[in-house]
Design a protein around this motif. Structure first.
Motif, PDB file in Angstrom:
ATOM      1  N   TRP A 150      14.437  33.835 -21.900  1.00 34.82           N
ATOM      2  CA  TRP A 150      14.800  35.201 -22.241  1.00 34.82           C
ATOM      3  C   TRP A 150      16.315  35.341 -22.245  1.00 34.82           C
ATOM      4  O   TRP A 150      17.006  34.816 -21.377  1.00 34.82           O
ATOM      5  CB  TRP A 150      14.201  36.182 -21.230  1.00 34.82           C
ATOM      6  N   GLY A 151      16.832  36.037 -23.191  1.00 34.97           N
ATOM      7  CA  GLY A 151      18.253  36.292 -23.246  1.00 34.97           C
ATOM      8  C   GLY A 151      19.016  35.208 -23.996  1.00 34.97           C
ATOM      9  O   GLY A 151      18.438  34.246 -24.505  1.00 34.97           O
ATOM     10  N   PRO A 152      20.331  35.341 -24.051  1.00 36.19           N
ATOM     11  CA  PRO A 152      21.148  34.371 -24.799  1.00 36.19           C
ATOM     12  C   PRO A 152      21.152  33.028 -24.099  1.00 36.19           C
ATOM     13  O   PRO A 152      21.109  32.937 -22.884  1.00 36.19           O
ATOM     14  CB  PRO A 152      22.540  35.005 -24.824  1.00 36.19           C
ATOM     15  N   GLN A 153      21.243  32.011 -24.919  1.00 34.14           N
ATOM     16  CA  GLN A 153      21.257  30.641 -24.380  1.00 34.14           C
ATOM     17  C   GLN A 153      22.640  30.156 -24.139  1.00 34.14           C
ATOM     18  O   GLN A 153      23.531  30.209 -24.827  1.00 34.14           O
ATOM     19  CB  GLN A 153      20.526  29.700 -25.345  1.00 34.14           C
TER      20      GLN A 153
END
Length: 153
Positions: A150-153
């Motif tokens: 979840w979220g930016p990598q």
């Protein structure tokens, strides 16, 4: 009537209706099946020496047979996650296919169908499809439930 707890050490005391806590079978101390369980040792078995209890509604032989049947099922299905995934997808599919049925029976029919199909032998097209779909659903769930995804990598 009262419930008499039978312990490992009997002190010879009587319960409220005069029956000794040291006699009697699983369904009453006087030979009649009054409907109340009075001998808890028939239902519960000690686990270890730490005073904890493990509920045992089935005899040990039946428990071992069920454990073996479950292991065989999981092996035929290709793993517990694959079996669970096929059952979930089967339940959701039956909801879509049988919109006029009540939700719970329709879901249970699909769950049972997915659980049955996933354990069919290799080479059976229905069984192979159920295993592929179940494995895909399990992989999808693993990906969705991993907070690192979840979220930016």
């Amino acid at each position: 009537c009262c419930v008499c707890v039978v312990s490992d050490v009997c002190d010879g005391s009587d319960n409220q209706d005069g029956a000794s806590c040291c006699r009697g079978g699983a369904y009453g101390g006087r030979g009649g099946g009054g409907g109340s369980v009075t001998n808890l040792n028939e239902l519960m078995a000690r686990r270890g020496g730490h005073g904890s209890w493990k509920l045992g509604l089935l005899p040990p032989e039946a428990q071992e047979d069920l454990r073996q049947a479950w292991q065989d099922y999981v092996h035929r299905a290709g793993g517990a996650k694959t079996a669970a995934g096929a059952a979930v997808v089967g339940g959701m599919t039956s909801l879509a296919m049988f919109p006029r049925l009540p939700y719970v029976p329709a879901t249970l029919v699909g769950v049972a169908g997915g659980a049955y199909a996933v354990q069919l032998p290799p080479g059976n097209s229905l069984g192979d499809s159920a295993r592929q779909i179940g494995a895909g659903a399990a992989a999808f769930w693993d990906a969705v439930s991993d907070p690192n995804n979840w979220g930016p990598q």
